[in-house]
Design a protein around this motif. Structure first.
Motif, mmCIF file in Angstrom:
data_model
loop_
_atom_site.group_PDB
_atom_site.id
_atom_site.type_symbol
_atom_site.label_atom_id
_atom_site.label_comp_id
_atom_site.label_asym_id
_atom_site.label_seq_id
_atom_site.Cartn_x
_atom_site.Cartn_y
_atom_site.Cartn_z
ATOM 1 N N GLU A 162 47.650 30.950 -15.488
ATOM 2 C CA GLU A 162 48.501 31.644 -14.658
ATOM 3 C C GLU A 162 48.857 31.147 -13.389
ATOM 4 O O GLU A 162 50.194 31.326 -12.763
ATOM 5 N N SER A 255 55.499 33.639 -19.929
ATOM 6 C CA SER A 255 54.295 34.197 -19.504
ATOM 7 C C SER A 255 53.084 34.410 -20.505
ATOM 8 O O SER A 255 53.513 34.683 -21.706
ATOM 9 N N GLU A 258 50.630 39.381 -24.228
ATOM 10 C CA GLU A 258 49.594 40.273 -24.142
ATOM 11 C C GLU A 258 48.228 40.257 -24.869
ATOM 12 O O GLU A 258 47.263 40.533 -24.524
ATOM 13 N N ARG A 261 45.417 38.660 -23.392
ATOM 14 C CA ARG A 261 44.700 39.336 -22.435
ATOM 15 C C ARG A 261 43.984 40.278 -22.905
ATOM 16 O O ARG A 261 42.762 40.502 -22.156
ATOM 17 N N SER A 262 43.999 41.137 -23.949
ATOM 18 C CA SER A 262 43.442 42.201 -24.215
ATOM 19 C C SER A 262 42.127 41.842 -25.307
ATOM 20 O O SER A 262 41.367 42.378 -25.145
ATOM 21 N N ARG B 13 55.794 49.153 -16.341
ATOM 22 C CA ARG B 13 55.143 48.449 -17.204
ATOM 23 C C ARG B 13 54.053 49.470 -17.673
ATOM 24 O O ARG B 13 53.138 50.120 -16.527
ATOM 25 N N THR B 46 49.361 44.497 -10.178
ATOM 26 C CA THR B 46 50.267 44.395 -11.462
ATOM 27 C C THR B 46 51.768 44.178 -11.170
ATOM 28 O O THR B 46 52.484 43.649 -11.510
ATOM 29 N N ARG B 49 52.237 40.943 -9.732
ATOM 30 C CA ARG B 49 52.150 39.926 -10.713
ATOM 31 C C ARG B 49 53.511 40.072 -11.746
ATOM 32 O O ARG B 49 54.255 38.997 -12.138
ATOM 33 N N ILE B 50 54.053 41.182 -11.755
ATOM 34 C CA ILE B 50 55.477 41.328 -12.296
ATOM 35 C C ILE B 50 56.487 40.751 -11.337
ATOM 36 O O ILE B 50 57.449 40.044 -12.047
ATOM 37 N N ARG B 53 56.804 37.069 -12.117
ATOM 38 C CA ARG B 53 57.021 36.786 -13.458
ATOM 39 C C ARG B 53 56.010 36.240 -14.031
ATOM 40 O O ARG B 53 55.905 35.266 -14.963
ATOM 41 N N LEU B 55 53.785 38.421 -15.298
ATOM 42 C CA LEU B 55 53.487 39.498 -16.304
ATOM 43 C C LEU B 55 54.941 39.908 -16.566
ATOM 44 O O LEU B 55 55.660 39.642 -15.557
ATOM 45 N N SER B 56 55.266 40.254 -17.742
ATOM 46 C CA SER B 56 56.663 40.708 -17.944
ATOM 47 C C SER B 56 56.596 42.156 -17.948
ATOM 48 O O SER B 56 55.886 42.999 -18.085
#
Lengths: 263, 214
Positions: A162, A255, A258, A261-262, B13, B46, B49-50, B53, B55-56
């Motif tokens: 990231e 990006s 999900e 990540r989880s 989110r 969060t 981070r959104i 970009r 995280l979406s």
């Protein structure tokens, strides 16, 4: 084939001694492997016997219409086997594995059979099936290692990936250090075997040919061809599997997905 | 009132398994600092981070100088709206290699690497010795790594910095040097900062500031 000593049924039955030894060790240490060992032994015997009969027919027919479907079937089984043990990947890798395995094996296999060995006819089943079989087996392990390593590297370095993305990297640029590790993990066993071959071990193919009475000089030539073909097949297979798979770790906005990540 | 530099509207989110979500709207004008406040686990990081970009978002929209974010490619956006995580990330290699890493990526390659004097200028302002450039980045202390990560971000000349507890690893002196640099950086061009911080001093350092409770 002068020095060839056939194994009779009685002689074959004596291998039970070896299975019992293995079983005793497993029982003694309570490894819980007894069931797998017995089942594996039975399977190996039945599978090899069957393939012996099948190969007899295939070699006799010797037509592409039989050879090609067999090779595709081998590839399907190998790709299922390669991905079966990898359960942590957040998507189904079967298609990518099949594509990588088939492409790498066919490209290298055709070069070896047609250009290097050059049997008559060029698609001789007696050459093609064992060569492709060795390529599938080797590439299968390499692709499994590579895929597993790619996933665990990226999963273990989410913050780094990231950060690279935040610094303007494309998805490929963000994961390239981990891709390199994965491809090299896939290729290392094959490269290592190039180093020690002949010093530490006589590879299976060469051993088989020598036992079957071929003179060692010729067996060595075949073995060398096999080793370098395996190395290039593994390289192509690993490269393809990472190229086809890395994108699945990213969503459409580039990006990380999900699931990564989880899990 | 100046036109806003960055506007975000109804960004949402889900942040945990129980279905808790963040929903946030806000904006920053050029030269302004926006402080994101909220209890621990409320989704402050969060949100940053959104916005960067990384995280979406599940819904909502962001504009940079009036341009909708999806009209800008993600790598380009991430350069313009730089996110710095709370725990600074440095890579294998020297500090110098870490600072120049982004210039090896396709996007920044043609811009050319920053001049040594530019890098040394930043080091000086953050009270880091020039000798640190040849040091292995993995041997940096938390406070040094945080400042190196900030310099690496500034060299990319972003328009908005998204800072997650940028002074968490710093003592009082270094904290004030860093805040002074941020103020100076913001004054030079139309730039803005969105920051999460638990430290009142960070907030008070900026004269043009407002906050957003989430």
């Amino acid at each position: 084939m002068d020095g060839f000593i056939p194994i009779s049924n009685t002689q074959l039955l004596l291998t039970v001694i070896l299975v019992i030894i293995t079983g005793l060790i497993s029982a003694l240490l309570r490894l819980g492997l007894l069931k797998s060992l017995l089942w594996g032994t039975v399977r190996a015997f039945v599978q090899l016997t069957l393939i012996g009969y099948v190969l007899n027919y295939v070699f006799a027919w010797n037509t592409l219409w039989i050879i090609i479907p067999i090779l595709v079937l081998m590839s399907l089984i190998a790709s299922r086997e390669a991905t079966r043990r990898i359960t942590r990947i957040p998507y189904n890798p079967n298609i990518n594995t099949f594509l990588s395995l088939t492409t790498s094996t066919f490209v290298v296999g055709i070069i070896v059979v047609v250009l290097i060995i050059g049997p008559e006819p060029w698609y001789s089943a007696q050459v093609m099936i064992p060569i492709f079989g060795m390529l599938f087996g080797n590439s299968m392990n390499a692709i499994a290692l590579c895929l597993d390593r790619m996933y665990s590297e990226i999963h273990g370095h989410i913050a780094e990936v990231e950060q690279r993305l935040a610094l303007g990297a494309t998805p490929w640029e963000a994961v390239i250090p981990y891709i390199r590790k994965a491809v090299s993990a896939g290729m290392t066993p094959t490269i290592n075997s190039l180093m020690v071959v002949g010093l530490v071990s006589l590879p299976g193919m060469m051993t088989g040919q020598i036992l079957a009475g071929m003179d060692p000089q010729s067996a060595v030539r075949y073995q060398f061809v096999v080793l370098v073909m395996m190395a290039s097949c593994v390289a192509i297979g690993c490269l393809m599997i990472v190229l086809l798979s890395y994108r699945k770790m990213f969503n459409t906005d580039g990006s990380l997905v999900e699931e990564l990540r989880s899990s | 009132m100046e036109p806003a530099l960055l506007v975000f509207k109804d960004l949402s989110r889900q942040i945990d398994e129980d279905g808790r979500r963040i929903v946030a709207s806000g904006q920053v004008e050029p030269g302004q600092a926006l402080f994101v406040k909220g209890s621990s686990g409320s989704g402050k990081s969060t949100l940053l981070r959104i916005l960067g970009r990384i995280l979406s978002a599940q819904s909502g929209e962001v504009w940079l100088e009036g341009r909708p974010w999806m009209t800008i490619t993600a790598p380009q956006w991430r350069l313009l709206v730089q996110y710095l995580p709370q725990k600074p990330i440095v890579f294998d290699g020297t500090v110098q290699e870490n600072l120049l890493l982004p210039f090896r990526f396709k996007l920044m390659e043609r811009k050319g690497i920053p001049s040594p004097s530019q890098i040394e200028g930043y080091l000086k302002k953050l009270k880091l010795p020039n000798g640190i450039l040849t040091q292995s980045a993995k041997t940096l202390s938390g406070g040094e790594a945080a400042r190196i990560a900030l310099i690496r971000a500034l060299l990319l000349e972003p328009q908005v910095l998204l800072l997650d507890e940028p002074t968490a690893y710093l003592d009082d002196d270094n904290r004030s040097h860093l805040l002074a640099l941020l103020k100076e950086w913001m004054a030079a061009k139309p730039r803005a900062i969105i920051m999460v911080s638990h430290n009142e001093q960070d907030l008070l350092a900026f004269t043009r500031r407002h906050s957003l409770q989430i």
